[in-house]
Scaffold this active site. Structure first.
Site, PDB file in Angstrom:
ATOM      1  N   GLU A  86       0.837  -1.206   0.000  1.00  0.00           N
ATOM      2  CA  GLU A  86       0.000   0.000   0.000  1.00  0.00           C
ATOM      3  C   GLU A  86       0.867   1.248   0.000  1.00  0.00           C
ATOM      4  OE1 GLU A  86      -3.219   0.031   2.803  1.00  0.00           O
ATOM      5  OE2 GLU A  86      -3.468  -2.141   2.718  1.00  0.00           O
ATOM      6  N   ARG A 137       2.363   2.956   4.364  1.00  0.00           N
ATOM      7  CA  ARG A 137       2.133   3.641   3.091  1.00  0.00           C
ATOM      8  C   ARG A 137       3.338   4.415   2.582  1.00  0.00           C
ATOM      9  NH1 ARG A 137      -2.607   3.505   5.955  1.00  0.00           N
ATOM     10  NH2 ARG A 137      -4.237   2.324   4.847  1.00  0.00           N
ATOM     11  N   THR A 181       0.533   4.188  10.208  1.00  0.00           N
ATOM     12  CA  THR A 181       0.557   3.535   8.899  1.00  0.00           C
ATOM     13  C   THR A 181       0.736   4.528   7.753  1.00  0.00           C
ATOM     14  OG1 THR A 181      -1.861   3.632   8.717  1.00  0.00           O
ATOM     15  CG2 THR A 181      -0.919   1.663   9.731  1.00  0.00           C
ATOM     16  N   GLY A 197      -6.034   4.126  13.884  1.00  0.00           N
ATOM     17  CA  GLY A 197      -6.699   3.480  15.017  1.00  0.00           C
ATOM     18  C   GLY A 197      -7.981   4.147  15.437  1.00  0.00           C
ATOM     19  N   ASN A 266     -13.216   9.105  10.896  1.00  0.00           N
ATOM     20  CA  ASN A 266     -14.552   9.001  11.473  1.00  0.00           C
ATOM     21  C   ASN A 266     -14.546   9.198  12.978  1.00  0.00           C
ATOM     22  OD1 ASN A 266     -13.308   6.084  10.935  1.00  0.00           O
ATOM     23  ND2 ASN A 266     -14.422   6.021  12.880  1.00  0.00           N
ATOM     24  N   ASP A 309     -19.074   5.825   8.742  1.00  0.00           N
ATOM     25  CA  ASP A 309     -17.634   5.607   8.556  1.00  0.00           C
ATOM     26  C   ASP A 309     -17.130   6.319   7.305  1.00  0.00           C
ATOM     27  OD1 ASP A 309     -15.097   4.698   9.160  1.00  0.00           O
ATOM     28  OD2 ASP A 309     -15.370   2.732   8.262  1.00  0.00           O
TER      29      ASP A 309
END
Length: 368
Positions: A86, A137, A181, A197, A266, A309
């Protein structure tokens, strides 16, 4: 898998031992501002600060792209099943710096596919978010250092020539649900990074760290504290310390305005809102913060009181557009709620918002 046009000579040798460590030129903060002035380099996650992710190279065209053939394959280890890469690699002076799942990173010679160095930070026991989502990433660069977040919520600096750790600092507690990430970006002498998270009971933030030492310079919480501006948009102050709003995708930067643009995720819990009635700032938003201080300059919330979300962790795209006969500095986002937004990136004011999908939850935006 790099490729070149067929008929340009035999492929290089593969399955050879790692190459010796190179001694490459330093990456300066001016190099990062210049972006694609040297089009052979890809120095940041998006290639340059604008988030446009568009290389000016023209050797590959619609007419010759069919002639591309594979020249070598680099076999990456430790890749989680079902995740794959990714990352967006950095390309600096003929070397590709690429991160993978599970806290792996490599330096690979672009001409031969041979490994120059390999790095892995061991996973700590009891991983929470990082255990279920082991993605990474990408990295950022400055001087002779590379910067990478870890699944255990650390930020590390690696020597670009050798892959050796120069410094390693904790960002937050992975046991509470935090991970890193996103690919960092470097602004001046600071490394900017967010957290992942937000589906767990965590509080989102955007951080800046001194690139030379790893000392944290500032933090902006995407969920305000009790009594702070924005807290009035949450019905229960007890929810704030676990309100979500993670910053798990890389942002953009305007050197002229000295503003960092970053999307937020979110609210938490994702689909239940009775204990967090209100707009729930600064979730599902775009924030613009001062690069030197981390102070909020403006925000735009795409989805107040999100129950779907529809986190707004998109790469903000910066550009100049002629609107109503006037040149405007804009930031653009194709949002997960189905609307495409154009905002004034100086003030955050809405210029345009139209659906780009067939979404039926709303078909237009009101003045509020």
């Amino acid at each position: 898998v790099p490729a070149r046009l067929a008929g340009q000579g035999p492929p290089p040798e593969t399955n050879l031992p790692p190459l010796p460590a190179p001694n490459l030129p330093l990456v300066t903060s001016q190099d990062l501002v210049d972006g694609f002035k040297n089009p052979s380099r890809w120095l940041t996650f998006s290639g340059n600060y604008t988030g446009q992710r568009h290389s000016p190279l023209k050797q590959i065209t619609p007419e010759n792209v069919r002639r591309l053939t594979a020249q070598w394959t680099f076999q990456a280890e430790g890749m989680a099943i079902g995740r794959g890469f990714e990352t967006t690699p950095l390309i600096l002076d003929g070397v590709m710096y690429v991160s993978g799942t599970g806290n792996f990173a490599w330096a690979v010679d672009m001409r031969s596919g041979r490994q120059i160095w390999r790095y892995r930070r061991l996973l700590p026991p009891g991983l929470t978010y990082g255990g279920g989502n082991p993605a990474n990433r990408g990295m950022a660069a400055l001087g002779d250092l590379l910067f990478m977040g870890t699944l255990g919520a650390h930020l590390i600096a690696l020597n670009r020539n050798t892959g050796e750790v120069v410094w390693d600092v904790p960002v937050d507690d992975f046991k509470a649900g935090h991970a890193v990430t996103a690919a960092p970006i470097v602004v001046k002498d600071k490394v900017i990074i967010g957290n992942a998270g937000g589906d767990l009971p965590t509080r989102g933030f955007l951080d800046a760290y001194d690139a030379a030492t790893g000392k944290r310079a500032w933090r902006f919480y995407t969920i305000p504290g009790a009594g702070e501006p924005g807290s009035e948009t949450w019905s229960d102050a007890a929810v704030l310390p676990r309100g979500g709003g993670a910053t798990w995708m890389t942002g953009s930067y305007d050197p002229e305005l000295n503003l960092i643009y970053w999307g937020t995720g979110n609210p938490n819990p994702d689909y239940y809102g009775l204990d967090r009635q209100g707009d729930n700032l600064y979730t599902a938003s775009l924030i613009a913060v001062d690069a030197d201080t981390g102070k909020l300059r403006w925000h735009f919330q795409f989805t107040p009181h999100d129950l779907h979300d529809w986190d707004s962790n998109h790469v903000p795209v910066l550009g100049d557009a002629t609107i109503g006969g006037q040149s405007r500095k804009v930031v653009m986002v194709a949002n997960r709620n189905g609307f495409f937004y154009v905002l004034d990136r100086v003030t955050g004011k809405l210029i345009l918002g139209k659906p780009f999908t067939s979404t039926q939850w709303a078909r237009e935006l009101g003045p509020d």
